[in-house]
Motif scaffolding. Structure first.
Motif, short mmCIF file in Angstrom:
data_model
loop_
_atom_site.label_atom_id
_atom_site.label_comp_id
_atom_site.label_asym_id
_atom_site.label_seq_id
_atom_site.Cartn_x
_atom_site.Cartn_y
_atom_site.Cartn_z
N ASP A 157 -8.59 -8.41 9.47
CA ASP A 157 -9.97 -8.24 9.74
C ASP A 157 -10.72 -7.65 8.60
OD1 ASP A 157 -9.42 -9.61 12.33
OD2 ASP A 157 -9.66 -7.70 13.36
N GLN A 158 -10.29 -7.14 7.55
CA GLN A 158 -10.79 -6.54 6.70
C GLN A 158 -10.34 -6.76 5.18
OE1 GLN A 158 -13.66 -5.17 6.92
NE2 GLN A 158 -14.16 -4.66 8.97
N PRO A 159 -10.28 -8.12 5.06
CA PRO A 159 -9.58 -8.71 3.65
C PRO A 159 -10.14 -7.89 2.37
CG PRO A 159 -11.03 -10.28 4.59
CD PRO A 159 -10.90 -9.17 5.46
N SER A 160 -11.29 -7.23 2.36
CA SER A 160 -11.84 -6.92 1.13
C SER A 160 -11.21 -5.59 0.75
CB SER A 160 -13.32 -6.49 1.32
OG SER A 160 -13.57 -5.62 2.32
N ILE A 161 -10.47 -4.93 1.70
CA ILE A 161 -9.77 -3.64 1.41
C ILE A 161 -8.40 -4.01 0.73
CG2 ILE A 161 -8.62 -1.62 2.40
CD1 ILE A 161 -10.62 -1.76 4.61
N ASN A 162 -8.10 -3.25 -0.52
CA ASN A 162 -7.07 -3.21 -1.19
C ASN A 162 -5.82 -2.76 -0.40
OD1 ASN A 162 -5.03 -3.25 -3.09
ND2 ASN A 162 -6.35 -2.73 -4.75
N GLN A 163 -4.90 -3.57 0.43
CA GLN A 163 -4.04 -3.14 1.16
C GLN A 163 -3.10 -2.49 0.31
OE1 GLN A 163 -0.77 -4.45 4.87
NE2 GLN A 163 -2.75 -5.87 4.34
N PRO A 164 -2.41 -3.43 -0.67
CA PRO A 164 -1.37 -2.46 -1.33
C PRO A 164 -1.65 -1.19 -1.88
CG PRO A 164 -1.54 -4.75 -2.33
CD PRO A 164 -2.87 -4.37 -1.03
N LEU A 165 -2.85 -0.79 -2.26
CA LEU A 165 -3.26 0.50 -2.86
C LEU A 165 -3.35 1.59 -1.79
CD1 LEU A 165 -4.29 2.51 -4.91
CD2 LEU A 165 -6.82 1.63 -4.40
N VAL A 166 -3.64 0.93 -0.53
CA VAL A 166 -3.62 1.92 0.59
C VAL A 166 -2.38 2.08 1.00
CG1 VAL A 166 -4.01 1.85 3.20
CG2 VAL A 166 -5.78 0.76 1.85
N ARG A 167 -1.39 1.18 0.84
CA ARG A 167 0.10 1.56 1.29
C ARG A 167 0.68 2.46 0.14
NH1 ARG A 167 0.83 -0.11 6.61
NH2 ARG A 167 0.26 -2.06 6.86
N GLU A 168 0.06 2.41 -0.87
CA GLU A 168 0.74 3.25 -1.92
C GLU A 168 0.17 4.76 -1.84
OE1 GLU A 168 -0.33 3.82 -6.76
OE2 GLU A 168 -0.21 1.92 -6.07
N LEU A 169 -1.18 4.72 -1.42
CA LEU A 169 -1.64 6.12 -1.21
C LEU A 169 -0.96 6.97 -0.22
CD1 LEU A 169 -5.54 5.25 -1.70
CD2 LEU A 169 -4.22 6.50 -3.42
N ALA A 170 -0.53 6.24 0.95
CA ALA A 170 0.03 6.63 2.10
C ALA A 170 1.36 7.54 1.58
CB ALA A 170 0.51 5.46 2.99
N HIS A 171 2.07 6.96 0.37
CA HIS A 171 3.03 7.93 -0.02
C HIS A 171 2.73 9.43 -0.30
CE1 HIS A 171 4.88 3.92 -0.82
NE2 HIS A 171 5.48 4.38 0.28
N GLY A 172 1.27 9.53 -0.63
CA GLY A 172 1.00 10.94 -0.83
C GLY A 172 1.00 11.43 -2.45
N GLU A 173 1.54 10.34 -3.32
CA GLU A 173 1.58 11.02 -4.50
C GLU A 173 0.08 11.42 -5.32
OE1 GLU A 173 4.21 11.39 -6.68
OE2 GLU A 173 5.55 11.01 -4.93
N PHE A 174 -1.03 10.92 -4.57
CA PHE A 174 -2.32 11.24 -5.29
C PHE A 174 -2.35 12.91 -4.98
CE2 PHE A 174 -3.26 10.43 -0.96
CZ PHE A 174 -4.53 11.15 -0.54
N ILE A 175 -2.10 13.13 -3.81
CA ILE A 175 -2.15 14.66 -3.36
C ILE A 175 -1.41 15.29 -4.41
CG2 ILE A 175 -2.15 16.62 -1.99
CD1 ILE A 175 -1.92 14.08 0.32
N LYS A 176 -0.05 15.16 -4.91
CA LYS A 176 0.64 16.10 -5.88
C LYS A 176 0.04 15.80 -7.15
CE LYS A 176 4.93 14.83 -3.70
NZ LYS A 176 6.23 14.16 -3.69
N GLU A 177 -0.65 14.71 -7.65
CA GLU A 177 -1.42 14.54 -8.67
C GLU A 177 -2.80 15.13 -8.80
OE1 GLU A 177 0.13 13.75 -11.57
OE2 GLU A 177 2.12 13.34 -10.40
N ARG A 178 -3.40 15.74 -7.64
CA ARG A 178 -4.59 16.13 -7.46
C ARG A 178 -5.69 15.38 -7.73
NH1 ARG A 178 -1.22 19.57 -6.04
NH2 ARG A 178 -1.28 21.54 -6.34
N GLU A 179 -5.43 14.00 -7.35
CA GLU A 179 -6.42 12.83 -7.30
C GLU A 179 -7.18 12.73 -6.12
OE1 GLU A 179 -3.54 10.34 -10.41
OE2 GLU A 179 -3.60 9.75 -8.12
N ASN A 180 -8.30 12.06 -6.29
CA ASN A 180 -9.07 11.72 -4.89
C ASN A 180 -9.07 10.43 -4.48
OD1 ASN A 180 -10.21 14.55 -5.38
ND2 ASN A 180 -11.55 13.89 -6.44
N VAL A 181 -9.46 10.23 -3.46
CA VAL A 181 -9.75 8.90 -2.81
C VAL A 181 -11.29 8.77 -2.24
CG1 VAL A 181 -8.98 7.21 -0.93
CG2 VAL A 181 -7.17 8.65 -2.25
N LEU A 182 -11.62 7.68 -2.73
CA LEU A 182 -13.10 7.51 -2.35
C LEU A 182 -13.23 5.86 -1.76
CD1 LEU A 182 -16.17 8.27 -2.34
CD2 LEU A 182 -16.62 7.04 -4.43
#
Length: 259
Positions: free
Chosen positions: A82-107
């Protein structure tokens, strides 16, 4: 030493060492292992495994409680179709938590009702399950707390609590403009988190409109500079889920009436 005395002493030591699961299970496990013919090493291993499992479970429950999610949401319940504009592969990648280990942000940027809060909650809940320390705030509520803590001379203590987090979620930036002091305190939160604590921020405003909320172009620029230095941006430009659900329910009612 009698058998009764040794049991009393054993339970005393288990309480002293804070091993509640072994204290609770050691007699039952002994009976099971005796019936199976298991050796002492197996008996001890099973008790320790139970203690570790229960300890991890209690820690997970404490992290979930401390996160203070308004409602627990997961990616499994998000309707990407219902929200095809959202980058689903990126969301799935972020769900692994690596961005937290790298001290990165999500907007997460997009229209109201497009699932930004759901995704922010789902990503932070997944991180919580992985052992990260999380705290979820509505931005307006956070600024209110900051102002109150300042009045109570408890601001530095509150900042130190936030400093211990691995991930800080700031939900719904853009709905309510802040006072000059409120904006400055919010900037302090973002500034202290910079390259130390990951942030997830949801907003309905494009960057050029953030000054309307923060009041100062200079402060807005400094905040965005820190927030977007190492950031993953997710855009949600579809129709509101709530609007879609309303239309769906209305069609279902009309269909029932016809039948």
């Amino acid at each position: 030493m009698s058998g009764a005395s040794s049991k009393v002493l054993l339970e005393h030591y288990l309480k002293t060492l804070k091993l509640p699961s072994i204290l609770r299970e050691h007699r039952k496990m002994a009976a099971v292992c005796q019936a199976e013919g298991a050796d002492y090493s197996t008996y001890l291993l099973r008790l320790i495994e139970q203690e570790i499992h229960d300890r991890e479970q209690r820690a997970a429950e404490r992290r979930l409680k401390s996160a203070r999610f308004p409602v627990v949401k997961t990616l499994d319940s998000f309707r990407f179709e219902d929200q095809p504009s959202i980058n689903q592969p990126l969301v799935r990648e972020l769900a692994h938590g690596e961005f937290i280990k790298e001290r990165e942000n999500v907007l997460l940027i997009g229209n109201s009702g497009t699932g930004k809060t759901h995704l922010a909650t789902a990503l932070s809940f997944a991180a919580c399950q992985m052992g990260f320390r999380i705290r979820f705030f509505g931005v307006t509520g956070l600024v209110t707390q900051l102002l109150e803590r300042r009045e109570e001379r408890q601001l530095e203590r509150f900042f130190k609590q936030l400093d211990r987090l691995d991930l800080l979620v700031l939900d719904e930036l853009g709905y309510v403009p802040f006072s000059k002091m409120g904006s400055e305190l919010l900037f302090e939160v973002v500034s202290r988190a910079y390259e130390r604590t990951s942030l997830i921020v949801t907003t309905n405003l494009p960057f050029e409109s953030w000054t309307e909320v923060l009041g100062s172009q200079r402060l807005t620029g400094a905040l965005l500079d820190r927030l977007t230095h190492r950031v993953h941006i997710l855009e949600a430009n579809g129709e509101s889920f709530r609007l879609q659900d309303s239309i769906r329910r209305r069609k279902q009612r009309q269909s029932k009436k016809k039948s």
